[in-house]
Scaffold this motif. Structure first.
Motif, PDB file in Angstrom:
ATOM      1  N   THR A  11      33.442  40.020  14.827  1.00 41.77           N
ATOM      2  CA  THR A  11      34.457  39.449  13.938  1.00 41.77           C
ATOM      3  C   THR A  11      35.849  39.721  14.483  1.00 41.77           C
ATOM      4  OG1 THR A  11      33.004  39.775  12.034  1.00 41.77           O
ATOM      5  CG2 THR A  11      35.341  39.459  11.574  1.00 41.77           C
ATOM      6  N   VAL A  12      36.091  40.937  14.945  1.00 44.18           N
ATOM      7  CA  VAL A  12      37.402  41.285  15.507  1.00 44.18           C
ATOM      8  C   VAL A  12      37.673  40.457  16.762  1.00 44.18           C
ATOM      9  CG1 VAL A  12      38.734  43.136  16.588  1.00 44.18           C
ATOM     10  CG2 VAL A  12      37.454  43.586  14.506  1.00 44.18           C
ATOM     11  N   TYR A 110      47.167  44.108  24.936  1.00 45.57           N
ATOM     12  CA  TYR A 110      46.266  45.250  24.797  1.00 45.57           C
ATOM     13  C   TYR A 110      46.943  46.394  24.041  1.00 45.57           C
ATOM     14  CZ  TYR A 110      42.917  48.911  25.896  1.00 45.57           C
ATOM     15  OH  TYR A 110      42.006  49.922  25.793  1.00 45.57           O
ATOM     16  N   ILE A 111      48.200  46.656  24.367  1.00 45.05           N
ATOM     17  CA  ILE A 111      48.922  47.734  23.686  1.00 45.05           C
ATOM     18  C   ILE A 111      49.043  47.432  22.195  1.00 45.05           C
ATOM     19  CG2 ILE A 111      51.202  48.823  23.457  1.00 45.05           C
ATOM     20  CD1 ILE A 111      51.380  48.708  26.545  1.00 45.05           C
ATOM     21  N   ILE A 112      49.382  46.206  21.858  1.00 44.95           N
ATOM     22  CA  ILE A 112      49.480  45.823  20.438  1.00 44.95           C
ATOM     23  C   ILE A 112      48.123  45.983  19.755  1.00 44.95           C
ATOM     24  CG2 ILE A 112      49.889  43.883  18.868  1.00 44.95           C
ATOM     25  CD1 ILE A 112      51.987  42.894  20.958  1.00 44.95           C
ATOM     26  N   ALA A 116      47.024  48.705  16.775  1.00 47.38           N
ATOM     27  CA  ALA A 116      46.411  48.251  15.521  1.00 47.38           C
ATOM     28  C   ALA A 116      45.046  48.913  15.312  1.00 47.38           C
ATOM     29  CB  ALA A 116      46.272  46.732  15.527  1.00 47.38           C
ATOM     30  N   TYR A 117      44.248  48.997  16.381  1.00 44.79           N
ATOM     31  CA  TYR A 117      42.910  49.586  16.275  1.00 44.79           C
ATOM     32  C   TYR A 117      42.988  51.065  15.908  1.00 44.79           C
ATOM     33  CZ  TYR A 117      38.253  51.153  17.516  1.00 44.79           C
ATOM     34  OH  TYR A 117      37.003  51.716  17.478  1.00 44.79           O
ATOM     35  N   HIS A 122      42.713  55.667  12.229  1.00 44.77           N
ATOM     36  CA  HIS A 122      43.346  56.834  11.613  1.00 44.77           C
ATOM     37  C   HIS A 122      43.341  56.714  10.086  1.00 44.77           C
ATOM     38  CE1 HIS A 122      45.979  60.279  11.245  1.00 44.77           C
ATOM     39  NE2 HIS A 122      46.804  59.558  10.506  1.00 44.77           N
ATOM     40  N   ILE A 123      43.632  55.535   9.576  1.00 45.45           N
ATOM     41  CA  ILE A 123      43.619  55.315   8.123  1.00 45.45           C
ATOM     42  C   ILE A 123      42.213  55.515   7.572  1.00 45.45           C
ATOM     43  CG2 ILE A 123      43.877  53.531   6.345  1.00 45.45           C
ATOM     44  CD1 ILE A 123      46.279  52.482   8.014  1.00 45.45           C
ATOM     45  N   ASP A 124      41.195  54.999   8.274  1.00 46.01           N
ATOM     46  CA  ASP A 124      39.805  55.188   7.832  1.00 46.01           C
ATOM     47  C   ASP A 124      39.415  56.661   7.820  1.00 46.01           C
ATOM     48  OD1 ASP A 124      39.364  52.514   7.385  1.00 46.01           O
ATOM     49  OD2 ASP A 124      38.333  52.175   9.299  1.00 46.01           O
TER      50      ASP A 124
END
Length: 143
Positions: A11-12, A110-112, A116-117, A122-124
């Motif tokens: 999906t990603v 890739y950096i962006i 995001a990844y 980290h949030i998860d």
């Protein structure tokens, strides 16, 4: 890799490819009056797949320091992108700056994507830690 993780990764890949293709096509049309041919779209899809797949290897590299893991992932991704360009050189003529162009374009995107990844990861992790604390607190209160 679990079935759910594979579905998430696919999906990603699809969402990222759509965003990248639309963004670069719009940019090219606005500033260069360029048109994407099939090989360009295929290369974008391959690069998107490489980037997302490499980022999803982080559980395999958790024993490394975070900086080492990120650098290793980036170097691996760039090597795969360069390998893709080298293989495509057997089928079509490449521009003399194709490796540098791919390096700069891929690096920016890739950096962006990596930011995001890893922010999402980290949030998860923070959410899971809060849930663990709530479970431990509720168990301590019930004792």
């Amino acid at each position: 890799m679990t079935k759910n993780r594979l579905k998430e990764m696919l999906t990603v890949i699809c969402v990222s490819y759509t965003i990248i293709s639309l963004g670069t096509t719009l940019y090219d049309r606005l500033f260069y009056d360029g048109r994407d041919d099939f090989s360009s779209l295929l290369f974008k899809f391959i690069c998107t797949t490489i980037a997302v797949s490499i980022l999803y290897t982080h559980p395999l590299l958790e024993r490394l320091s975070p900086l080492s893991m990120i650098v290793l992932q980036y170097v691996g991704a760039m090597l795969l992108v360069f390998l893709t360009i080298w293989i495509s050189s057997f089928f079509e003529e490449l521009h003399e700056n194709s490796y540098f162009g791919a390096f700069s374009s891929f690096t920016i995107i890739y950096i962006i994507g990596a930011i995001a990844y890893y922010v999402g990861l980290h949030i998860d992790v923070r959410k899971q830690n809060r849930l663990l604390e709530e479970i431990q607190t509720s168990q301590n209160n019930s004792i």
